[in-house]
Design a protein around this motif. Structure first.
Motif, PDB file in Angstrom:
ATOM      1  N   GLY A 226      10.782  -7.518   8.368  1.00 18.94           N
ATOM      2  CA  GLY A 226      10.932  -6.503   7.307  1.00 18.94           C
ATOM      3  C   GLY A 226       9.767  -5.624   7.072  1.00 18.94           C
ATOM      4  O   GLY A 226       9.495  -4.570   7.429  1.00 18.94           O
ATOM      5  N   PRO A 227       8.554  -6.447   6.701  1.00 17.05           N
ATOM      6  CA  PRO A 227       7.480  -5.777   6.239  1.00 17.05           C
ATOM      7  C   PRO A 227       6.799  -5.103   7.493  1.00 17.05           C
ATOM      8  O   PRO A 227       6.267  -3.885   7.320  1.00 17.05           O
ATOM      9  CB  PRO A 227       6.715  -6.697   5.512  1.00 17.05           C
ATOM     10  N   ILE A 228       6.701  -5.848   8.434  1.00 23.55           N
ATOM     11  CA  ILE A 228       6.029  -5.056   9.794  1.00 23.55           C
ATOM     12  C   ILE A 228       6.871  -3.744  10.207  1.00 23.55           C
ATOM     13  O   ILE A 228       6.224  -2.863  10.767  1.00 23.55           O
ATOM     14  CB  ILE A 228       5.772  -6.095  10.818  1.00 23.55           C
ATOM     15  N   GLN A 230       8.714  -1.874   8.232  1.00 26.05           N
ATOM     16  CA  GLN A 230       8.404  -0.828   7.172  1.00 26.05           C
ATOM     17  C   GLN A 230       7.230  -0.211   7.659  1.00 26.05           C
ATOM     18  O   GLN A 230       6.759   0.821   7.227  1.00 26.05           O
ATOM     19  CB  GLN A 230       8.354  -1.354   5.899  1.00 26.05           C
ATOM     20  N   THR A 231       5.988  -1.060   7.974  1.00 26.95           N
ATOM     21  CA  THR A 231       4.915  -0.737   8.378  1.00 26.95           C
ATOM     22  C   THR A 231       4.914   0.506   9.394  1.00 26.95           C
ATOM     23  O   THR A 231       4.052   1.490   9.589  1.00 26.95           O
ATOM     24  CB  THR A 231       3.744  -1.905   8.761  1.00 26.95           C
ATOM     25  N   GLN A 234       6.182   3.603   8.185  1.00 27.02           N
ATOM     26  CA  GLN A 234       5.622   4.476   7.450  1.00 27.02           C
ATOM     27  C   GLN A 234       4.246   4.984   8.325  1.00 27.02           C
ATOM     28  O   GLN A 234       3.381   5.719   7.481  1.00 27.02           O
ATOM     29  CB  GLN A 234       5.281   3.710   6.184  1.00 27.02           C
ATOM     30  N   ALA A 258      16.851  -1.330  10.440  1.00 25.58           N
ATOM     31  CA  ALA A 258      17.039  -1.492   8.910  1.00 25.58           C
ATOM     32  C   ALA A 258      15.995  -0.481   8.150  1.00 25.58           C
ATOM     33  O   ALA A 258      16.281  -0.103   7.014  1.00 25.58           O
ATOM     34  CB  ALA A 258      16.788  -2.774   8.327  1.00 25.58           C
TER      35      ALA A 258
END
Lengths: 400, 315
Positions: A226-228, A230-231, A234, A258
């Motif tokens: 998830g975080p990677i 999202q990175t 963005q 996602a």
């Protein structure tokens, strides 16, 4: 608390493995010494053996089966043709794709004095583990699938590889991306393979003056992408290159969907597999893959091969089957040439393999001094995931 | 700011799962003053157990009505919890009780738990497969944005995870503080011999503590499998993190485990939003470094964790 006993166990394990590897080395030297009598016995008999080392059980067995079938087909066809003047046999040796099991698999092949060459090992790690031993035993290696870009620099005396390695594949992929994207984010899984590919891609993108962001997502301990993802979303990049393997690639693909990433998604040969398409399902749609390999189902030069393979094994050829078929034919031709020149020994066969100038179904193959195909030769193809199937789009340098 | 909130939500999702697993560590630590290192495989079994149930009631790619989806999720949580509880119960019977009866030293428990952990992980590999990305059937749109406030989005699967984890934690909190069983757990945790004199059956209480922790871990396995993937080796990394979360909150302390889990998940997720964040310098690959630096700093200031080791004595 847990790491301490574990670390100790790990240290013990490493020390043990090193000790074993040491023993293994000396063993092989002994076999090398005994080789002369063995090869003397051979020349009277008219059966020569081609070895295959790769994963025939375990997680990666499918890849080994793809390859060993290609080897089997080449040998069967040569025997059937009837103009060999000798009989060929196949010796299968299972290394599970695991470097620690490769030495035993190598020993099985090396102790058979009729073995004149080996196709494999399938994986880079296993190859690094036993390349020197095959060299010591004088057995010519013709590799259809171990793609790590540094193997040719390790000084394995009998090393040959019939397709472009990762350091050839990465730049080709980067040049294609440069035509497509204004800003690229490269995510590496930090494995030996992923790191190498990522570096090659980044260097080439910089040469092409494309802004690059580099990120790491350790495959061994990233469970939540998830975080990677999202990175990535963005970062403002309009294309992603993932340097890693198929299973994690599938999880990453899901997380990217996602997080709403809309850009182009691309990866190398490590992700191009059914593990990715099955794991990512709809999330894998549209992913591109670069691979120094052929799609046997569509390549025009391989239609006869595809038909023969399907007839013999009741399943169409898959990843690396055509490469294994070509590798085997190179060995067969070398044995023929050695016989024509007077004597068939491991050494003369290896000499003939070095001189290979072979038009195969995957490419026109010659070997440079380091055992790899000469730089610039060999084709990197572009593939895409379309409706859960990996489709070949052809030579990557010709794609727009 | 929107970016930051999106990362926070990712962190809450991850943290809720850490918290559920961490509760298993902390509960067992409370009554036994031992770290149950086989808890990672309880978590893993929950994923496999619920997969067997889920894949038999729903086909991949189908889209049942919303109430059926809710039913399936409850079923998944339930079957994961039952599997986890059953595995934890057997674990206590096989790997802990015989040693406890014979008064074995603490180190022996650690070893038997690590052994059990290897056994369970390999058993799952043997029984199912050793692929590292099995996934549950898809029966609802996981990524559907249920909340979208000015670019801050919460997807359906994130909402499911956060809400069900919070409900389970609330339930546990009530169970421990209000019921007779909870009272006996607290009693054993505080002073086992005295609790025994007061007529509390210690064996039964310990066994039930394992069952409760196992049920939470198993349910977390289902949530993890639904959101990401499951495999026979999935347990190790999340459990190490959850253990760290339990220590961060104060091992043996139930609310501490919840807080520690949520906090650790958030810290990990917001690494890419730090002002000094530079891709390629301190990128996402540094997540674990940052998370554990925070852990160390907290423990330097408060060696017993944020909320303190309320239930137990030092190991």
């Amino acid at each position: 608390m847990r790491t301490r006993p574990l670390a100790k166990v790990a240290v013990l394990g490493v020390v043990g493995a090193l000790a074993l590897a040491g023993c293994g080395n000396s063993d092989t030297k002994d076999t090398g010494g005994g080789l002369k009598s063995g090869s003397g016995g051979n020349s009277s008999s008219q059966t020569y053996t081609i070895g295959f080392e790769g994963p025939l059980s375990g997680d990666n067995a499918q890849l080994g089966i793809n390859e060993v079938n290609g080897v089997q087909l080449a040998i069967d066809q040569a025997n059937k043709a009837g103009d060999l003047g000798f009989t060929l046999k196949l010796l299968k040796s299972d290394d599970v794709g695991d470097p620690s099991k490769a030495p035993a698999a190598e020993a099985l092949i090396a102790q058979d004095a009729s073995v004149m060459g080996v196709v494999g090992p399938s994986f880079s790690g296993a190859t690094e583990a036993v390349g020197q031993k095959y060299g010591a035993a004088g057995i010519s290696m013709v590799n259809p699938s171990a793609s790590n870009g540094t193997i040719q620099t390790l000084g394995f005396p009998t090393w040959h590889r019939i397709f472009p390695n990762d350091y050839a594949e990465g730049p080709a992929a980067a040049d294609w991306l440069a035509k497509k994207a204004k800003k690229v984010i490269v995510v590496s899984d930090l494995s030996a393979y992923g790191d190498g590919v990522a570096k090659a891609v980044i260097a080439e993108l910089k040469k092409d003056k494309i802004p690059v962001i580099s990120q790491g997502a350790d495959a061994t301990n990233t469970k939540d992408y998830g975080p990677i993802a999202q990175t990535v979303t963005q970062s403002g990049a309009d294309a992603l290159f993932y340097a890693g393997y198929d299973a994690q690639g599938a999880q990453f693909a899901k997380a990217l969907v996602a997080s709403g990433f809309k850009g182009l998604r691309m990866s190398g040969n490590g992700v191009k597999s059914s593990v990715f398409t099955d794991g990512a399902k709809a999330a894998g749609e549209g992913w591109y893959f670069s691979c120094g390999c052929q799609d046997a189902t569509v390549a025009p030069s391989a239609t006869q091969f595809t038909a023969d393979y399907t007839a013999e094994f009741n399943t169409p050829p898959s990843t690396y089957s055509p490469e294994a078929f070509d590798a085997t034919n190179i060995l067969i031709n070398a044995i023929k040439a050695a016989k024509a020149a007077g004597s068939v020994t491991r050494a003369t066969v290896n000499d003939q393999v070095n001189k290979t100038d072979f038009q195969g179904i995957t490419a026109h193959i010659t070997f440079g001094a380091d055992g790899d195909i000469p730089p610039g030769s060999g084709t990197v193809n572009l593939f895409q995931d379309k409706n859960g199937k990996i489709v070949s789009l052809g030579d990557i340098t010709k794609q727009n | 700011m929107n970016d930051f909130m999106n990362f926070v939500i990712l962190g809450l999702t991850r943290g809720s799962m850490y918290a559920l697993i961490a509760l298993g560590y902390t509960l067992v630590y409370g009554v036994l003053q031992l770290i149950n290192f086989a808890h990672s495989e309880v978590f893993m079994s929950g994923a496999f157990g619920s997969y067997l149930v889920i894949q038999s009631v729903v086909t991949d790619g189908s889209s049942p009505p919303w109430f059926a989806v809710v039913g399936i999720i409850v079923l998944g949580l339930g079957s994961g919890a039952i599997t986890g509880a059953a595995v934890a119960w057997s674990l206590e019977r096989v790997a802990y009780r015989p040693l406890r009866r014979r008064g074995a030293p603490k180190l022996a428990f650690l070893i038997s738990a690590i052994g059990a952990s290897f056994f369970l992980s390999q058993l799952a590999g043997k029984l199912f497969n050793r692929l590292n990305n099995n996934s549950f059937p898809t029966y609802f749109n996981l990524n559907k944005h249920v909340i979208d406030i000015g670019g801050v989005t919460v997807s359906l699967v994130q909402l499911i995870i956060i809400v069900s984890a919070l409900l389970m934690m609330l339930f546990l909190d009530l169970l421990v503080s209000k019921t007779k069983l909870g009272r006996s757990i607290r009693g054993v945790a505080e002073d086992a011999p005295t609790a025994a004199l007061m007529g509390i059956d210690i064996d039964k209480t310990i066994s039930r503590t394992f069952v409760i922790g196992g049920a939470l871990g198993g349910a977390a396995g289902f949530l993890f499998g639904t959101a990401f993937f499951f495999s026979n080796t999935m347990g190790f990394i999340p459990s190490v993190k959850a253990f760290a979360a339990a220590v961060l909150g104060g091992i043996g302390n139930i609310r501490g485990a919840m807080l520690g889990g949520l906090l650790l998940g958030m810290i990990e997720a917001i690494v890419p939003t730090f002002p000094w964040y530079k891709p390629g310098f301190i990128g996402t690959a540094w997540t674990d470094v940052v998370a554990f630096v925070v852990l160390v700093l907290v423990l330097i200031v408060r060696p017993s964790g944020i909320l303190g080791e309320r239930l137990g004595r030092a190991a």
